[in-house]
Scaffold this motif. Structure first.
Motif, PDB file in Angstrom:
ATOM      1  N   THR A  89       0.809  -1.224   0.000  1.00  0.00           N
ATOM      2  CA  THR A  89       0.000   0.000   0.000  1.00  0.00           C
ATOM      3  C   THR A  89       0.842   1.273   0.000  1.00  0.00           C
ATOM      4  O   THR A  89       0.294   2.373   0.026  1.00  0.00           O
ATOM      5  CB  THR A  89      -0.933   0.025   1.226  1.00  0.00           C
TER       6      THR A  89
ATOM      7  N   ALA B 235       1.776   2.704  -5.244  1.00  0.00           N
ATOM      8  CA  ALA B 235       1.022   2.027  -4.187  1.00  0.00           C
ATOM      9  C   ALA B 235      -0.131   1.256  -4.803  1.00  0.00           C
ATOM     10  O   ALA B 235      -0.807   1.735  -5.717  1.00  0.00           O
ATOM     11  CB  ALA B 235       0.495   3.050  -3.191  1.00  0.00           C
ATOM     12  N   TYR B 236      -0.362   0.033  -4.338  1.00  0.00           N
ATOM     13  CA  TYR B 236      -1.474  -0.757  -4.839  1.00  0.00           C
ATOM     14  C   TYR B 236      -2.784  -0.264  -4.209  1.00  0.00           C
ATOM     15  O   TYR B 236      -2.800   0.121  -3.023  1.00  0.00           O
ATOM     16  CB  TYR B 236      -1.289  -2.229  -4.474  1.00  0.00           C
TER      17      TYR B 236
ATOM     18  N   MET C  69      -6.394  -0.509  -2.352  1.00  0.00           N
ATOM     19  CA  MET C  69      -6.708  -1.337  -1.201  1.00  0.00           C
ATOM     20  C   MET C  69      -7.339  -2.663  -1.615  1.00  0.00           C
ATOM     21  O   MET C  69      -7.009  -3.719  -1.049  1.00  0.00           O
ATOM     22  CB  MET C  69      -7.648  -0.581  -0.254  1.00  0.00           C
TER      23      MET C  69
ATOM     24  N   THR D 262      -4.649  -4.966  -2.795  1.00  0.00           N
ATOM     25  CA  THR D 262      -3.834  -5.396  -1.651  1.00  0.00           C
ATOM     26  C   THR D 262      -4.537  -6.496  -0.865  1.00  0.00           C
ATOM     27  O   THR D 262      -3.919  -7.517  -0.525  1.00  0.00           O
ATOM     28  CB  THR D 262      -3.543  -4.205  -0.719  1.00  0.00           C
TER      29      THR D 262
ATOM     30  N   GLN E 226      -7.022   0.288   7.661  1.00  0.00           N
ATOM     31  CA  GLN E 226      -7.183   1.478   6.833  1.00  0.00           C
ATOM     32  C   GLN E 226      -7.064   2.756   7.667  1.00  0.00           C
ATOM     33  O   GLN E 226      -6.509   3.751   7.207  1.00  0.00           O
ATOM     34  CB  GLN E 226      -8.524   1.425   6.111  1.00  0.00           C
TER      35      GLN E 226
END
Length: 377
Positions: A316, A324-325, A327, A330, A358
């Motif tokens: 993330t 960043a991937y 959510m 991920t 999160q």
């Protein structure tokens, strides 16, 4: 509280007969502060009145609430339970005395009262109480001092951990926020597993605190990786990747040397956990990880927790070699690794605590995203 040597000690006399109150009061007032009560309920009120009495002289045979009932209430009240009680009564059978002592009385004085006997026994009980109060205060001070030293020691531990973690951080692009995020991820999963039958006895609050304290050292071994490998912006060659993988063993070995021959394992228990985390957080549930190729429960629990926390944060977070991937992507990758990369129970805990993950990611989000960041493998 211990009274000043010049301050008279307080004695509460409880008797339903006015003449008895007068006689006892007259004998004791030259030496003590005297308080009187002529019934059980009034005695309980007087016993809780500040300053609390240092000693209670208690008649047994009283209408309504007798002395036995009064002492039961006194002993059940934390504020009065330590006040010594001497029964003064005409009852003189062995059974009466036994009952009184069983209820917590310190002594018995038979009526009619003889002044020398009364004064001697009162003085003796007050001296015992004063000695007991001194000992209790000393014990309380010692306990307070021990707790202060423990807090001081724990603060030194925490500062040492942060210093060591910052050393690894200085050799990498992973910031202090990465450390805070992974530390919190690990703690959230551990707390979720407390009620799991396999971990109830293992994951105590103290254990979880130790795990969280040790987590920042997971990549301490990167201080031993050469710059040309650690900072390479592109994909590593197979040879370079083998060098990169040694950071786990380097970290574990460094912490092992720090522990040295320390015999008191409890004093450095967090370092043993840190050694497990540094050495084994790249192991995989199916045995395909490194450096030892450990599988399933042979991987220390702290390292299994760290593994998911570290991978989640890597996925993330933006790196120079990747974005960043999202959510959802991920979460999909983490769940695909259930029983392969990760401990299934830990993945299940992750799924239950997704909202917390999160929240942590948002709370410790990087303020800046530098373009020239060094790469992380």
């Amino acid at each position: 509280m211990i009274k000043n040597v010049m301050e008279k000690q307080t004695i509460l006399i409880v008797d339903d007969t006015p003449d008895n109150l007068a006689i006892l009061g007259e004998l004791l007032m030259p030496y003590y502060q005297v308080r009187v009560a002529n019934s059980g309920p009034k005695a309980l009120t007087a016993a809780c009145t500040t300053p609390l009495p240092d000693l209670i002289l208690l008649d047994i045979m009283m209408p309504g609430m007798d002395g036995y009932e009064v002492i039961k209430h006194l002993k059940n009240n934390p504020d009065t339970s330590d006040i010594p009680v001497i029964f003064i009564t005409a009852l003189d059978t062995c059974e009466d005395e036994t009952k009184g002592f069983d209820l917590g009385a310190m002594d018995y004085i038979s009526k009619p009262v003889r002044a020398p006997i009364l004064l001697a026994r009162v003085k003796g009980q007050l001296e015992i109480k004063a000695a007991r109060d001194i000992l209790r205060n000393q014990n309380n001070w010692l306990e307070s001092e021990i707790q202060r030293r423990i807090r001081q020691y724990q603060k030194v531990q925490d500062i040492s951990m942060r210093a060591l973690a910052s050393l690894a951080e200085a050799r990498d692009d992973e910031t202090g926020n990465h450390i805070l995020r992974t530390q919190n991820y690990l703690q959230i999963i551990a707390e979720d597993l407390v009620d799991h039958s396999l971990y109830t006895d293992v994951l105590t609050q103290q254990t979880i605190e130790i795990y969280a304290k040790a987590a920042p050292l997971h990549d301490i071994g990167k201080v031993g990786i050469p710059d040309h490998v650690l900072y390479k912006p592109g994909k590593l060659t197979p040879e370079e990747w083998e060098i990169m993988k040694t950071h786990s063993q380097i970290g574990a070995d460094a912490i092992q040397r720090a522990i040295g021959n320390e015999d008191d394992k409890e004093a450095v228990d967090f370092l043993y956990v840190a050694m497990d985390i540094a050495g084994y957080h790249h192991e995989k549930w199916d045995g395909s990880g490194y450096p030892k190729g450990l599988a399933s429960n042979h991987i220390p629990l702290a390292a299994r927790l760290m593994s998911l926390a570290d991978v989640f944060d890597a996925l993330t977070s933006r790196r120079v070699y990747k974005s960043a991937y999202p959510m959802d992507v991920t979460v999909k990758i983490i769940n695909e690794g259930r029983g392969v990369h990760f401990d299934p129970d830990i993945v299940d805990a992750f799924n239950r605590r997704m909202d917390d993950f999160q929240d942590i990611a948002a709370r410790y989000k990087e303020q800046n995203d530098p373009q020239d960041a060094k790469s992380t493998k």
